[in-house]
Design a protein around this motif. Structure first.
Motif, PDB file in Angstrom:
ATOM      1  N   LEU A   1      38.170  35.369  39.173  1.00 12.48           N
ATOM      2  CA  LEU A   1      38.450  33.942  39.074  1.00 12.48           C
ATOM      3  C   LEU A   1      38.349  33.247  40.420  1.00 12.48           C
ATOM      4  CD1 LEU A   1      41.574  34.313  36.793  1.00 12.48           C
ATOM      5  CD2 LEU A   1      39.314  33.538  36.080  1.00 12.48           C
ATOM      6  N   ASP A   2      37.953  31.993  40.378  1.00 12.79           N
ATOM      7  CA  ASP A   2      37.924  31.133  41.558  1.00 12.79           C
ATOM      8  C   ASP A   2      39.066  30.137  41.424  1.00 12.79           C
ATOM      9  OD1 ASP A   2      36.978  29.899  43.929  1.00 12.79           O
ATOM     10  OD2 ASP A   2      35.956  28.382  42.725  1.00 12.79           O
ATOM     11  N   GLY A   3      39.890  30.019  42.450  1.00 15.21           N
ATOM     12  CA  GLY A   3      40.970  29.051  42.411  1.00 15.21           C
ATOM     13  C   GLY A   3      42.349  29.668  42.428  1.00 15.21           C
ATOM     14  N   LEU A   4      42.433  31.004  42.475  1.00 16.39           N
ATOM     15  CA  LEU A   4      43.735  31.657  42.546  1.00 16.39           C
ATOM     16  C   LEU A   4      44.191  31.668  44.005  1.00 16.39           C
ATOM     17  CD1 LEU A   4      43.329  34.639  40.082  1.00 16.39           C
ATOM     18  CD2 LEU A   4      44.858  32.707  39.859  1.00 16.39           C
ATOM     19  N   LEU A   5      44.822  30.594  44.406  1.00 16.31           N
ATOM     20  CA  LEU A   5      45.186  30.419  45.808  1.00 16.31           C
ATOM     21  C   LEU A   5      46.674  30.596  46.078  1.00 16.31           C
ATOM     22  CD1 LEU A   5      42.933  27.317  46.504  1.00 16.31           C
ATOM     23  CD2 LEU A   5      42.413  29.733  46.922  1.00 16.31           C
ATOM     24  N   SER A   6      47.475  30.720  45.021  1.00 11.91           N
ATOM     25  CA  SER A   6      48.920  30.839  45.210  1.00 11.91           C
ATOM     26  C   SER A   6      49.539  31.580  44.035  1.00 11.91           C
ATOM     27  CB  SER A   6      49.565  29.453  45.321  1.00 11.91           C
ATOM     28  OG  SER A   6      49.488  28.797  44.062  1.00 11.91           O
ATOM     29  N   ILE A   7      50.776  31.984  44.214  1.00 14.61           N
ATOM     30  CA  ILE A   7      51.500  32.637  43.124  1.00 14.61           C
ATOM     31  C   ILE A   7      51.693  31.673  41.955  1.00 14.61           C
ATOM     32  CG2 ILE A   7      53.822  32.141  43.978  1.00 14.61           C
ATOM     33  CD1 ILE A   7      52.665  35.406  42.325  1.00 14.61           C
ATOM     34  N   HIS A   8      51.736  30.388  42.246  1.00  9.55           N
ATOM     35  CA  HIS A   8      51.873  29.391  41.179  1.00  9.55           C
ATOM     36  C   HIS A   8      50.614  29.370  40.308  1.00  9.55           C
ATOM     37  CE1 HIS A   8      55.543  28.092  43.041  1.00  9.55           C
ATOM     38  NE2 HIS A   8      54.905  27.942  44.197  1.00  9.55           N
TER      39      HIS A   8
ATOM     40  N   LEU B   1      46.488  32.160  29.570  1.00  9.46           N
ATOM     41  CA  LEU B   1      45.882  33.267  28.828  1.00  9.46           C
ATOM     42  C   LEU B   1      46.686  33.632  27.584  1.00  9.46           C
ATOM     43  CD1 LEU B   1      44.715  35.510  31.777  1.00  9.46           C
ATOM     44  CD2 LEU B   1      43.262  34.243  30.179  1.00  9.46           C
ATOM     45  N   ALA B   2      47.986  33.412  27.622  1.00  5.95           N
ATOM     46  CA  ALA B   2      48.818  33.698  26.459  1.00  5.95           C
ATOM     47  C   ALA B   2      48.444  32.824  25.265  1.00  5.95           C
ATOM     48  CB  ALA B   2      50.291  33.506  26.806  1.00  5.95           C
ATOM     49  N   ALA B   3      47.798  31.694  25.525  1.00  5.72           N
ATOM     50  CA  ALA B   3      47.413  30.771  24.449  1.00  5.72           C
ATOM     51  C   ALA B   3      46.014  31.045  23.899  1.00  5.72           C
ATOM     52  CB  ALA B   3      47.487  29.335  24.957  1.00  5.72           C
ATOM     53  N   VAL B   4      45.267  31.975  24.510  1.00  2.92           N
ATOM     54  CA  VAL B   4      43.907  32.269  24.045  1.00  2.92           C
ATOM     55  C   VAL B   4      43.984  33.222  22.857  1.00  2.92           C
ATOM     56  CG1 VAL B   4      41.675  33.267  24.669  1.00  2.92           C
ATOM     57  CG2 VAL B   4      42.939  31.915  26.349  1.00  2.92           C
ATOM     58  N   PRO B   5      43.442  32.827  21.700  1.00  4.14           N
ATOM     59  CA  PRO B   5      43.480  33.704  20.536  1.00  4.14           C
ATOM     60  C   PRO B   5      42.812  35.048  20.819  1.00  4.14           C
ATOM     61  CG  PRO B   5      42.747  31.501  19.918  1.00  4.14           C
ATOM     62  CD  PRO B   5      42.774  31.556  21.422  1.00  4.14           C
ATOM     63  N   GLY B   6      43.510  36.132  20.448  1.00  5.17           N
ATOM     64  CA  GLY B   6      42.963  37.472  20.607  1.00  5.17           C
ATOM     65  C   GLY B   6      43.414  38.199  21.853  1.00  5.17           C
ATOM     66  N   VAL B   7      44.017  37.486  22.818  1.00  5.00           N
ATOM     67  CA  VAL B   7      44.502  38.153  24.028  1.00  5.00           C
ATOM     68  C   VAL B   7      45.818  38.849  23.699  1.00  5.00           C
ATOM     69  CG1 VAL B   7      45.373  37.834  26.376  1.00  5.00           C
ATOM     70  CG2 VAL B   7      43.357  36.576  25.618  1.00  5.00           C
ATOM     71  N   LEU B   8      45.843  40.165  23.886  1.00  8.91           N
ATOM     72  CA  LEU B   8      47.042  40.948  23.612  1.00  8.91           C
ATOM     73  C   LEU B   8      47.929  41.083  24.844  1.00  8.91           C
ATOM     74  CD1 LEU B   8      45.363  43.799  21.561  1.00  8.91           C
ATOM     75  CD2 LEU B   8      46.583  41.804  20.687  1.00  8.91           C
ATOM     76  N   GLY B   9      47.319  41.042  26.009  1.00  7.73           N
ATOM     77  CA  GLY B   9      48.064  41.162  27.254  1.00  7.73           C
ATOM     78  C   GLY B   9      47.165  40.827  28.421  1.00  7.73           C
ATOM     79  N   ALA B  10      47.779  40.506  29.552  1.00  2.00           N
ATOM     80  CA  ALA B  10      47.000  40.147  30.736  1.00  2.00           C
ATOM     81  C   ALA B  10      47.745  40.575  31.984  1.00  2.00           C
ATOM     82  CB  ALA B  10      46.740  38.649  30.766  1.00  2.00           C
ATOM     83  N   GLU B  11      47.012  41.199  32.887  1.00  2.52           N
ATOM     84  CA  GLU B  11      47.509  41.496  34.226  1.00  2.52           C
ATOM     85  C   GLU B  11      46.785  40.521  35.157  1.00  2.52           C
ATOM     86  OE1 GLU B  11      47.009  45.628  35.297  1.00  2.52           O
ATOM     87  OE2 GLU B  11      47.229  46.193  33.200  1.00  2.52           O
ATOM     88  N   VAL B  12      47.523  39.654  35.795  1.00  3.26           N
ATOM     89  CA  VAL B  12      46.912  38.631  36.647  1.00  3.26           C
ATOM     90  C   VAL B  12      47.396  38.841  38.075  1.00  3.26           C
ATOM     91  CG1 VAL B  12      46.564  36.167  37.012  1.00  3.26           C
ATOM     92  CG2 VAL B  12      46.931  37.028  34.695  1.00  3.26           C
ATOM     93  N   SER B  13      46.456  38.822  39.014  1.00  2.00           N
ATOM     94  CA  SER B  13      46.785  38.925  40.435  1.00  2.00           C
ATOM     95  C   SER B  13      45.919  37.925  41.185  1.00  2.00           C
ATOM     96  CB  SER B  13      46.523  40.344  40.939  1.00  2.00           C
ATOM     97  OG  SER B  13      45.130  40.603  40.970  1.00  2.00           O
ATOM     98  N   MET B  14      46.068  37.889  42.490  1.00  4.47           N
ATOM     99  CA  MET B  14      45.277  36.974  43.300  1.00  4.47           C
ATOM    100  C   MET B  14      43.791  37.340  43.276  1.00  4.47           C
ATOM    101  SD  MET B  14      47.382  34.703  44.558  1.00  4.47           S
ATOM    102  CE  MET B  14      46.742  34.027  46.054  1.00  4.47           C
ATOM    103  N   GLN B  15      43.461  38.545  42.847  1.00  5.11           N
ATOM    104  CA  GLN B  15      42.058  38.968  42.777  1.00  5.11           C
ATOM    105  C   GLN B  15      41.402  38.611  41.446  1.00  5.11           C
ATOM    106  OE1 GLN B  15      44.547  41.248  43.956  1.00  5.11           O
ATOM    107  NE2 GLN B  15      44.028  40.418  45.956  1.00  5.11           N
ATOM    108  N   GLY B  16      42.175  38.365  40.413  1.00  9.49           N
ATOM    109  CA  GLY B  16      41.606  38.049  39.111  1.00  9.49           C
ATOM    110  C   GLY B  16      42.532  38.498  38.000  1.00  9.49           C
ATOM    111  N   ALA B  17      41.942  38.810  36.853  1.00 11.43           N
ATOM    112  CA  ALA B  17      42.740  39.193  35.700  1.00 11.43           C
ATOM    113  C   ALA B  17      42.064  40.320  34.940  1.00 11.43           C
ATOM    114  CB  ALA B  17      42.933  37.992  34.772  1.00 11.43           C
ATOM    115  N   ILE B  18      42.896  41.148  34.333  1.00  9.99           N
ATOM    116  CA  ILE B  18      42.417  42.174  33.405  1.00  9.99           C
ATOM    117  C   ILE B  18      43.096  41.877  32.081  1.00  9.99           C
ATOM    118  CG2 ILE B  18      42.291  44.617  32.873  1.00  9.99           C
ATOM    119  CD1 ILE B  18      42.533  45.143  35.890  1.00  9.99           C
ATOM    120  N   LEU B  19      42.290  41.620  31.074  1.00 13.11           N
ATOM    121  CA  LEU B  19      42.798  41.244  29.762  1.00 13.11           C
ATOM    122  C   LEU B  19      42.613  42.386  28.781  1.00 13.11           C
ATOM    123  CD1 LEU B  19      41.048  37.763  29.498  1.00 13.11           C
ATOM    124  CD2 LEU B  19      43.208  38.325  30.601  1.00 13.11           C
TER     125      LEU B  19
END
Length: 79
Positions: free
Chosen positions: A10-17, A26-44
Motif C-alpha cells: 500500500l501507498d499512504g501508510l505513514l502513521s499508526i493511525h 478492510l473489515a467492511a470488505v465482503p469476503g475478508v476473514l482477517g487482516a494483518e496490517v503493518s506499515m509495510q502493507g497488509a496480508i488478507l
C-alpha cells in the motif's frame, strides 16, 4: 475449504493511525476473514477472490492506494 491469502503493498501508510484506518476499512470488505496490517502493507485472508473495486474503494476511503496485489490460493488451517 479453499482459502485465499492476499498480500497487498500500500501507498499512504505513514502513521499508526493510517494502519488502524486500513484495518477498519478492510473489515467492511465482503469476503475478508482477517487482516494483518503493518506499515509495510497488509496480508488478507479471504474465503474467495475479492472484488477488486470493493477493495480499492475501502482502501481509498482509508486514504491509501494499492501498489501491488499478490494472491495465494490454498488451504489455511481453521483455528
Amino acid at each position: 475449504m479453499p482459502r485465499h491469502r492476499i498480500h497487498v503493498q500500500l501507498d499512504g501508510l505513514l502513521s499508526i493511525h493510517a494502519v488502524r484506518a486500513v484495518r477498519t476499512a478492510l473489515a467492511a470488505v465482503p469476503g475478508v476473514l482477517g487482516a494483518e496490517v503493518s506499515m509495510q502493507g497488509a496480508i488478507l485472508d479471504a474465503e474467495a477472490p475479492l472484488d477488486r473495486d470493493a477493495l480499492d474503494h475501502a482502501l481509498g476511503y482509508a486514504g491509501v492506494r494499492v501498489l501491488t496485489l499478490r494472491e495465494e490460493r490454498g488451504t489455511l488451517p481453521l483455528l
